[in-house]
Scaffold this active site. Structure first.
Site, mmCIF file in Angstrom:
data_model
loop_
_atom_site.group_PDB
_atom_site.id
_atom_site.type_symbol
_atom_site.label_atom_id
_atom_site.label_comp_id
_atom_site.label_asym_id
_atom_site.label_seq_id
_atom_site.Cartn_x
_atom_site.Cartn_y
_atom_site.Cartn_z
ATOM 1 N N ARG A 1 0.847 -1.193 0.000
ATOM 2 C CA ARG A 1 0.000 0.000 0.000
ATOM 3 C C ARG A 1 0.887 1.249 0.000
ATOM 4 O O ARG A 1 1.668 1.445 0.935
ATOM 5 C CB ARG A 1 -0.897 -0.001 1.248
ATOM 6 N N HIS B 1 -2.958 10.997 0.723
ATOM 7 C CA HIS B 1 -2.439 10.752 2.069
ATOM 8 C C HIS B 1 -1.745 12.034 2.552
ATOM 9 O O HIS B 1 -0.530 12.077 2.712
ATOM 10 C CB HIS B 1 -1.480 9.548 2.051
ATOM 11 N N GLU C 1 -3.506 0.000 8.350
ATOM 12 C CA GLU C 1 -2.318 0.388 9.120
ATOM 13 C C GLU C 1 -2.434 -0.167 10.523
ATOM 14 O O GLU C 1 -3.501 -0.120 11.133
ATOM 15 C CB GLU C 1 -2.167 1.920 9.256
#
Ligand SMILES: *[C@@H]1O[C@H](CO)[C@@H](O)[C@H](O)[C@H]1NC(C)=O
Ligand SMILES: *[C@@H]1O[C@H](CO)[C@@H](O)[C@H](O)[C@H]1NC(C)=O
Length: 497
Positions: free
Chosen positions: A95, A140, A396
């Protein structure tokens, strides 16, 4: 010795919980990074500046070691080594995130950077050549500065800007990328960047900026999802979800359960209810309390901006899966003194919520991080009870230290303890967890903590020109788990002790 202890330990665990330690067939393992934290190449080719470039360059005192991501792990040049590491670990997927200002230098799709696209094509193709699935986060945190100058996530037009950017990247990479995460951690963006003002762009607007941002993020995500639905799904057959940060809220005493539930709505519901609940829109309890509170303060409208009927329909059901980041938990009780409140909910004081932790929770190397493995299981179960049987991809989870050590027993213990709770969540609670992503592949620029704290499976030597990466004991441990598809592996091998 170690393996004997391990066998005894596992045997007792198996008796206590009555489960085996294997992961379900098809369960996938990955590791994650994000563009600003690893790429460097901040001024490479035609890339424009993003809010983290500007924040670190103009307000370096906000970063504990006054550092920046100008070079970071130099992944802009070292991407082949990154792929090699993903392969050494045996990852099913990697990712990573896209830098908006590297692909679209103006922030808009008028011009697409050839070099930016080439960089990501190399990475995607290199991963696929090794049999590793690329999982992309579209955003992000590294917003183009040009869009921040227009208000960033507080300007409602950003929903269209984000959908346009998403359309570009779906069309560039969608033939090879089948798992998309639109936005990473709305709660960090809204509560911490536009509420508390700690992260870039550092807008301090407690109890106002956060709510405007929350609405805009939900609409932006949904517009991108609908673009995929309309224009790409039939052709590419991929999945689109959104990742949030889930901070489990535990009542301090039994009497605090109702308040803990309100805290969950503020931490989780604010960013999830509109997408994953049957009725859509804001969590009703939050809508009501914030309207009341705003009125009492003399505002003519609620701090929480209303959705139109069309927006509720647009956002409702706009995800194929839920991306789940989790590190830590909090306890909740009534706020009396209006001080305190541990990071990070900018709206908690007005709702009378005081966040704390239990004294026995071990603290990691940053002030917001306390270890409480059961919290992840409770949070997962809460999501299932609240929103139904949605597929959850853990995007995560990981542990940080300040030490540069290679034998990182604390990190190994963290992974074991959290993965054990995830297995219980799957096997005992029937939660539909489809995969797990370790944060993070390698030490990197940890936002306002700079390079001081390390989350990496790989250690990075930030003094070497090639940013040499060395596997830690935790990397080898994670590789063993993946290879055996089970937690029933040695925690430490002899050569690591
Ligand atoms: C890019 O930034 C570096 C500093 O990080 C500087 O040394 C270099 O001259 C810059 N390159 C260009 C093309 O501006
Ligand atoms: C792999 O997992 C199985 C249980 O699924 C266990 O019996 C075996 O010992 C494990 N192998 C290794 C090398 O740890």
């Amino acid at each position: 010795m170690v393996s004997l202890f391990h066998i005894v330990f596992c045997a007792s665990l198996c008796v206590v919980y009555g489960i085996d330690l294997t992961f379900p067939p098809g369960f996938k393992f990955g590791a994650a990074t994000s563009s600003y934290q690893i790429e460097g190449g901040w001024n490479a080719s035609d890339k424009s500046e993003n809010i983290w470039d500007v924040f670190t360059h103009t307000m370096s005192d906000k970063i504990v070691d006054n550092s920046n991501g100008d070079i970071a792990c130099d992944s802009y040049n070292q991407w082949q080594r990154d792929i090699e590491m993903a392969s050494e670990l045996g990852l099913h997927f990697y990712r990573f995130s896209l830098s908006w200002s590297r692909i679209l230098p103006s922030g808009f799709p008028d011009r697409i950077s050839e070099d930016g696209v080439k960089y990501y094509n190399n990475l995607i193709n290199g991963l696929l050549a090794k049999g590793i699935e690329p999982v992309i986060t579209i955003f992000h945190w590294d917003l183009p500065q040009s869009l921040q100058d227009l208000g960033g996530w507080t300007n409602p037009m950003i929903a269209d800007w984000f959908a346009d950017y998403s359309k570009v990247v779906f069309s560039l990479f969608g033939d090879r990328v089948k798992t998309w995460i639109t936005i990473n951690e709305a709660t960090s963006i809204c509560d911490v960047s536009y509420g508390l003002g700690i992260l870039a762009p550092g807008v301090r607007s407690l109890e106002y900026g956060n709510y405007i941002c929350a609405k805009n993020i939900l609409v932006a995500h949904a517009k991108a999802f609908r673009v995929y639905d309309r224009e790409f799904r039939a052709k590419f057959n991929g999945k689109v979800g959104i990742t949030n940060h889930f901070l489990w809220m535990e009542p301090e005493t039994e009497a605090d359960e109702e308040l803990a539930e309100l805290a969950r709505e503020l931490a989780v519901g604010l960013y999830s209810h509109a997408i994953f609940s049957k009725e859509g829109g804001w969590p009703p309890v939050l809508e009501e309390k914030l309207a009341e509170y705003s009125k009492r303060q003399g505002y003519t409208r609620s701090r929480l901006p209303a959705f139109t009927k069309e927006e509720i329909e647009l956002v409702r059901g706009s995800a194929d899966f839920l991306g789940f980041n989790h590190y830590t938990s909090r306890t909740v009780r009534e706020l009396n003194d209006r001080k305190s409140a541990l990071w990070p909910l900018s709206g908690s004081p007005s709702l009378g919520i005081r966040l704390s932790v239990r004294p026995e929770w071990k603290q990691a190397a940053v002030k917001w991080f306390f270890v409480y493995p059961e919290g992840i299981r409770r949070q997962l179960l809460w999501l299932k009870k609240r929103y139904g049987d949605i597929p959850i991809l853990i995007t995560e989870n990981g542990y940080c230290t300040e030490k540069l050590e290679i034998v990182d027993k604390d990190r190994i213990d963290y992974y074991y303890n959290y993965l054990e709770q995830i297995l219980l969540s799957i096997k005992e609670d029937g939660v539909n967890v489809v995969g797990y992503t370790a944060w993070t592949l390698m030490d990197n620029f940890e936002w306002v903590s700079g390079y001081k704290v390390k989350f990496g499976l790989y250690q990075v030597d930030f003094t070497s020109p090639s940013r040499t990466r060395t596997p830690r004991a935790s990397a080898k441990y994670y590789a063993r788990i993946i290879k055996n598809h089970s937690l029933d592996v040695n925690k430490y091998e002899y050569d690591e002790l």
